[in-house]
Scaffold this active site. Sequence first.
Site, PDB file in Angstrom:
ATOM      1  N   ASP A  56      84.699 -61.195  -8.986  1.00  0.00           N
ATOM      2  CA  ASP A  56      85.019 -62.359  -9.815  1.00  0.00           C
ATOM      3  C   ASP A  56      84.163 -63.573  -9.462  1.00  0.00           C
ATOM      4  OD1 ASP A  56      86.299 -62.680  -7.334  1.00  0.00           O
ATOM      5  OD2 ASP A  56      88.290 -62.358  -8.162  1.00  0.00           O
TER       6      ASP A  56
ATOM      7  N   ASP B 137     100.376 -63.442  -6.283  1.00  0.00           N
ATOM      8  CA  ASP B 137     101.051 -63.047  -7.523  1.00  0.00           C
ATOM      9  C   ASP B 137     100.739 -61.595  -7.897  1.00  0.00           C
ATOM     10  OD1 ASP B 137      98.468 -63.149  -8.472  1.00  0.00           O
ATOM     11  OD2 ASP B 137      98.825 -64.702  -9.971  1.00  0.00           O
TER      12      ASP B 137
ATOM     13  N   HIS C 158      97.736 -60.170  -8.018  1.00  0.00           N
ATOM     14  CA  HIS C 158      96.484 -59.907  -8.733  1.00  0.00           C
ATOM     15  C   HIS C 158      95.463 -59.160  -7.883  1.00  0.00           C
ATOM     16  CE1 HIS C 158      94.740 -64.195  -7.665  1.00  0.00           C
ATOM     17  NE2 HIS C 158      94.400 -63.320  -6.722  1.00  0.00           N
TER      18      HIS C 158
ATOM     19  N   GLU D 266      95.468 -61.715 -13.480  1.00  0.00           N
ATOM     20  CA  GLU D 266      96.764 -62.356 -13.330  1.00  0.00           C
ATOM     21  C   GLU D 266      97.850 -61.558 -14.047  1.00  0.00           C
ATOM     22  OE1 GLU D 266      96.507 -64.224 -11.023  1.00  0.00           O
ATOM     23  OE2 GLU D 266      95.631 -66.195 -11.396  1.00  0.00           O
TER      24      GLU D 266
HETATM   25  C1  GLP Z   1      91.560 -64.551  -4.602  1.00  0.00           C
HETATM   26  C2  GLP Z   1      90.521 -63.565  -5.187  1.00  0.00           C
HETATM   27  C3  GLP Z   1      90.938 -62.158  -4.896  1.00  0.00           C
HETATM   28  C4  GLP Z   1      91.459 -62.122  -3.476  1.00  0.00           C
HETATM   29  C5  GLP Z   1      92.795 -62.784  -3.435  1.00  0.00           C
HETATM   30  C6  GLP Z   1      93.369 -62.994  -2.041  1.00  0.00           C
HETATM   31  O1  GLP Z   1      91.949 -65.505  -5.474  1.00  0.00           O
HETATM   32  N1  GLP Z   1      90.269 -63.674  -6.590  1.00  0.00           N
HETATM   33  O2  GLP Z   1      89.840 -61.289  -5.100  1.00  0.00           O
HETATM   34  O3  GLP Z   1      91.608 -60.815  -3.046  1.00  0.00           O
HETATM   35  O4  GLP Z   1      92.792 -63.976  -4.201  1.00  0.00           O
HETATM   36  O5  GLP Z   1      92.825 -64.073  -1.392  1.00  0.00           O
HETATM   37  P1  GLP Z   1      93.086 -64.383   0.153  1.00  0.00           P
HETATM   38  O6  GLP Z   1      92.420 -63.316   0.922  1.00  0.00           O
HETATM   39  O7  GLP Z   1      92.480 -65.731   0.361  1.00  0.00           O
HETATM   40  O8  GLP Z   1      94.561 -64.373   0.328  1.00  0.00           O
END
Ligand code: GLP
Length: 263
Positions: free
Chosen positions: A67, A136, A138, A143
């Site tokens: 992303d 959430d 994802h 989402e």
């Molecule tokens: C982010 C990314 C995801 C990631 C997730 C967890 O927003 N878009 O690809 O795996 O949320 O993030 P974190 O490792 O900071 O908890």
Amino acid sequence: MEVIVARSTESAVKLASTIMADAIRAKPNLVLGLASGRTMEAVYVELARMHRQEYLDFSLVRTFNLDEYIGLGPDHRNSYRYYMNYNLFNNVNIDKRNTHLPNGLAEDTELESAMYDQAIKEAGGIDIQLLGIGRDGHIGFNEPLSSLASRTRAKCLTPETIEQNSPLFEHPEDMPRRAFTMGVGTILEARNILMLVTGSSKADVLAQAVEGPVTSMITASALQLHPHVVVVADEKAAAKLQGRAYYDWVFQNEPKWAAYRNI
Ligand code: GLP
């Protein structure tokens, strides 16, 4: 799906990194799907260490990230291109021309999304997709209510995701409200999926994703439909899993995990 609960967060990171490193050694021109977020920073530190100390060679590796924020260019400190250069690409011998993220500044979001899926296809598909999970549920930025057949596209982020990620911005209100993300369908086409989940804030959502019903409300639950998923979790993230004893049993008894049990 296989779930490995590591003895510590460090060991979970090391296990996931070793699985990736072994795949690169087995296929030097591996197509790696990469993820961003706080969880992955330690993985990239470990991969860079393996490059320096164990000659892990990225020269032929190709990468596609999940992303990118819409509206942020590669030089913006919070863009995922910047994150990837800073955390991994600048620290290993990868050819940056072989590294791909959606262009956050693309004006035609539909065209950019279609081109991204096409580029993955032309590379022969993703061999291993690394994934984290959002609070959430994802994967990527898919989402709740994202179609489980979705392709790469622009997606509006939830207030929960904005709350989760905006503290990383110098001015939290500057966090974009939209992002490009590979679709759930795009992710499910990867040949192998490796999900790394650490910390108690992910315990509830991990249990829902792994042991709950398949639902677009928790897009990570769609991984239950994929034949080759390994989830590596630390104790804190695994705390709410009901089937823990069986997952440990499989890890101890499946011959393919023998080399990983001491990590
Ligand atoms: C982010 C990314 C995801 C990631 C997730 C967890 O927003 N878009 O690809 O795996 O949320 O993030 P974190 O490792 O900071 O908890």
